[in-house]
Design an enzyme around this catalytic site. Structure first.
Site, PDB file in Angstrom:
ATOM      1  N   GLU A   1      44.996  48.462  42.186  1.00  0.00           N
ATOM      2  CA  GLU A   1      43.951  47.480  42.485  1.00  0.00           C
ATOM      3  C   GLU A   1      44.437  46.473  43.524  1.00  0.00           C
ATOM      4  O   GLU A   1      45.561  45.978  43.448  1.00  0.00           O
ATOM      5  CB  GLU A   1      43.562  46.745  41.198  1.00  0.00           C
ATOM      6  CG  GLU A   1      42.512  45.668  41.395  1.00  0.00           C
ATOM      7  CD  GLU A   1      42.299  44.835  40.149  1.00  0.00           C
ATOM      8  OE1 GLU A   1      41.279  44.123  40.100  1.00  0.00           O
ATOM      9  OE2 GLU A   1      43.145  44.886  39.231  1.00  0.00           O
TER      10      GLU A   1
ATOM     11  N   LYS B   1      33.585  47.086  42.400  1.00  0.00           N
ATOM     12  CA  LYS B   1      33.673  46.792  40.968  1.00  0.00           C
ATOM     13  C   LYS B   1      32.389  46.131  40.480  1.00  0.00           C
ATOM     14  O   LYS B   1      31.896  45.179  41.070  1.00  0.00           O
ATOM     15  CB  LYS B   1      34.872  45.884  40.702  1.00  0.00           C
ATOM     16  CG  LYS B   1      35.159  45.648  39.226  1.00  0.00           C
ATOM     17  CD  LYS B   1      36.437  44.824  39.041  1.00  0.00           C
ATOM     18  CE  LYS B   1      36.772  44.659  37.562  1.00  0.00           C
ATOM     19  NZ  LYS B   1      37.979  43.830  37.364  1.00  0.00           N
TER      20      LYS B   1
ATOM     21  N   CYS C   1      40.567  47.935  36.921  1.00  0.00           N
ATOM     22  CA  CYS C   1      41.167  47.022  35.942  1.00  0.00           C
ATOM     23  C   CYS C   1      40.381  46.997  34.644  1.00  0.00           C
ATOM     24  O   CYS C   1      40.262  47.977  33.944  1.00  0.00           O
ATOM     25  CB  CYS C   1      41.329  45.629  36.555  1.00  0.00           C
ATOM     26  SG  CYS C   1      42.419  44.544  35.589  1.00  0.00           S
TER      27      CYS C   1
END
Length: 510
Positions: free
Chosen positions: A269, A328, A380
């Site tokens: 990430e 995301k 994540c």
């Protein structure tokens, strides 16, 4: 202090038992992974509720939650203090407030058990404990953006109950753990036929899980390929400094050249801290050309800014034979976006986290085109939401998760996060490729087993054969609804028994 504690929570020893059982439950999670301990802890928690009023049941449940979360997620203060630039006392205070607030869910479990458990001996341990616990665990996972951490089911990823995961998912495993705790309590407290039936039920649950582990719910799809995961181990305090960009890029390029014999290379990430448009020409385009020449695909985490709107996204970029991008969708409150900015005012300025105002991605599904396959991707914290990961199935041939657990230092968090990723692989019958900045990076097979790993605070790469798979597990098709439906049915049945019992009592009244 002791009289106050006694008057609010009831007798002191049941209260201490609830608190201790909450702390003991943490030993079931990684890195300890003592999965049978959780069943004992749940039996002890139920024992702490015996004879309590609903009010006392609430406070004992709250104490259980404080024990669980206080030991299990106290690492939150690391990101606030060491990387969020808060004074230590502020970070500890906010962490304690968060733990106390999240523990309220467990307080409701204790209240619910004592409110509805009025009479029939087996209703509490066999219906209300598993049903109530799972309903509140599920609620905690989505209410106010959700905090689905330390779900009981994760403790069973390496135990016999893991065989149920492709059927009923992590919440279903939580239900079976809590039911096992209730059965264990009955095994100790009851006698005669009740004890025998309880022992048989407990053995059947655990033996059933062991048998289910033998089932292959999905099947291979095409040839296996070699995947590499890179972990540069860039310290969090260095990563966002203005002069670090070149050093970070050179580190990842060096690691990439060492793994060009792989079919897929995954970076973590926000591996590159600069926006995509700033480094596309000098870095990304040449890297894509290199990938095409070597016949490999590269997937990397990078922030992307929309130059027209000024909004920026936490993204995952795939380059090689084609370019694809995923932004995301489920952001971390106070880490990636600042909720209630207009209401909180100056309090928001306490959170000095770099790039803490991301915008939410609008992709309909978490899919990324990588070479000839579709990969189910999560960034994540997104992999903690099973219902969102499953949206990529059954099209996804495998799963990718990129993360930066450096925010939590040398704590329990990276171990717990890998445990969560393993559960997502097992639930959906897909390999999981997991790249993190400082660890723990891993490649996990479709049964949730780690086949290659790179420990924390090590720079390097790992490689393993990944088998694309097709088909769908029952959990992929149904999601959390089977487990939640079972939990609702248990609580509804307990409510019905209470109504029947109340009606009979009134009928006997003179």
């Amino acid at each position: 202090m002791l009289p106050l504690l006694t008057s609010r929570f009831g007798p002191i020893w049941p209260s201490l038992l609830a608190l201790g059982c909450g702390g003991l439950t943490v030993l079931g999670f990684a890195p300890f992974s003592l999965f049978p301990v959780v069943v004992i802890a749940l039996a002890g928690f139920y024992q702490s509720l015996i004879g309590a009023t609903p009010r006392a049941g609430f406070w004992r449940g709250w104490l259980f939650g404080v024990g669980l979360l206080g030991f299990g997620v106290f690492w939150i203060r690391i990101s606030l203090n060491e990387f969020g630039n808060m004074d230590a006392w502020v970070a500890h205070l906010l962490t304690a407030i968060f733990i106390g607030a999240m523990a309220l869910y467990y307080g409701v479990v204790g209240w619910l058990i004592r409110r509805l458990d009025q009479g029939t001996a087996w209703v509490g341990p066999l219906l209300l404990l598993p049903g109530g616990y799972v309903l509140l665990e599920w609620l905690r996972g989505w209410l106010f953006t959700g905090f689905p951490w330390l779900n009981l089911g994760y403790t069973q990823i390496s135990g016999p109950l893991a065989g149920y995961a492709p059927l009923i998912g992590v919440h279903g495993l939580s239900l079976l753990v809590a039911l096992s705790g209730g059965l264990l309590w009955g095994l100790v407290r009851w006698s005669g036929r009740a004890r025998l039936a309880t022992g048989i039920g407990l053995a059947a649950i655990w033996l059933g899980g062991a048998l289910l582990e033998r089932i292959e719910w999905t099947e291979p799809s095409g040839p296996a390929f070699k995947a590499s995961v890179l972990q540069a181990n860039i310290p969090q305090e260095v990563k966002w400094t203005p002069d670090a960009g070149v050093m970070i890029a050179e580190t990842y390029l060096t690691l990439t050249r060492e793994h060009l014999d792989s079919d897929l290379i995954v970076w973590p990430e926000t591996a590159l801290p600069d926006f995509l448009h700033q480094i596309r020409a000098p870095l990304i385009d040449p890297l894509a050309e290199l990938a095409r020449e070597e016949g490999t695909e590269i997937v990397l985490g990078i922030p992307v800014m929309d130059l027209e709107s000024g909004r920026y996204y936490n993204g995952l970029l795939g380059i090689g034979t084609q370019e694809d991008f995923y932004a995301k969708r489920h952001l971390v409150p106070f880490g990636e976006f600042l909720p209630f900015k207009d209401w909180l005012g100056p309090l928001v300025r306490l959170f000095e986290v770099p790039m803490s105002d991301f915008s939410r991605g609008d992709s309909e599904r978490p899919l990324l085109a990588v070479g000839r396959h579709q990969a189910g991707v999560s960034i994540c914290y997104e992999d903690t939401f099973a219902a969102e990961v499953v949206e990529a199935l059954p099209e996804a041939a495998y799963l990718i998760n990129v993360s930066n657990d450096a925010w939590f230092g040398d704590s329990l968090a990276p171990h717990q996060h890998l445990e969560i990723a393993r559960m997502r692989a097992l639930e959906n019958g897909r390999f999981m490729i997991r790249a993190t900045n400082t660890g723990i990076s891993a490649i996990v097979d479709h049964r949730g087993r780690v086949i290659a790993t790179l420990p924390s605070f090590v720079s390097g790469g790992i490689a393993a054969e990944v088998q694309p798979r097709q088909g769908a597990t029952p959990f992929t098709l149904v999601g959390n609804w089977l487990a939640i439906g079972l939990a609702l049915a248990l609580v509804a049945a307990a409510s019905l028994f209470r109504l029947i019992g109340s009606g009979m009592a009134k009928g006997r009244a003179p």
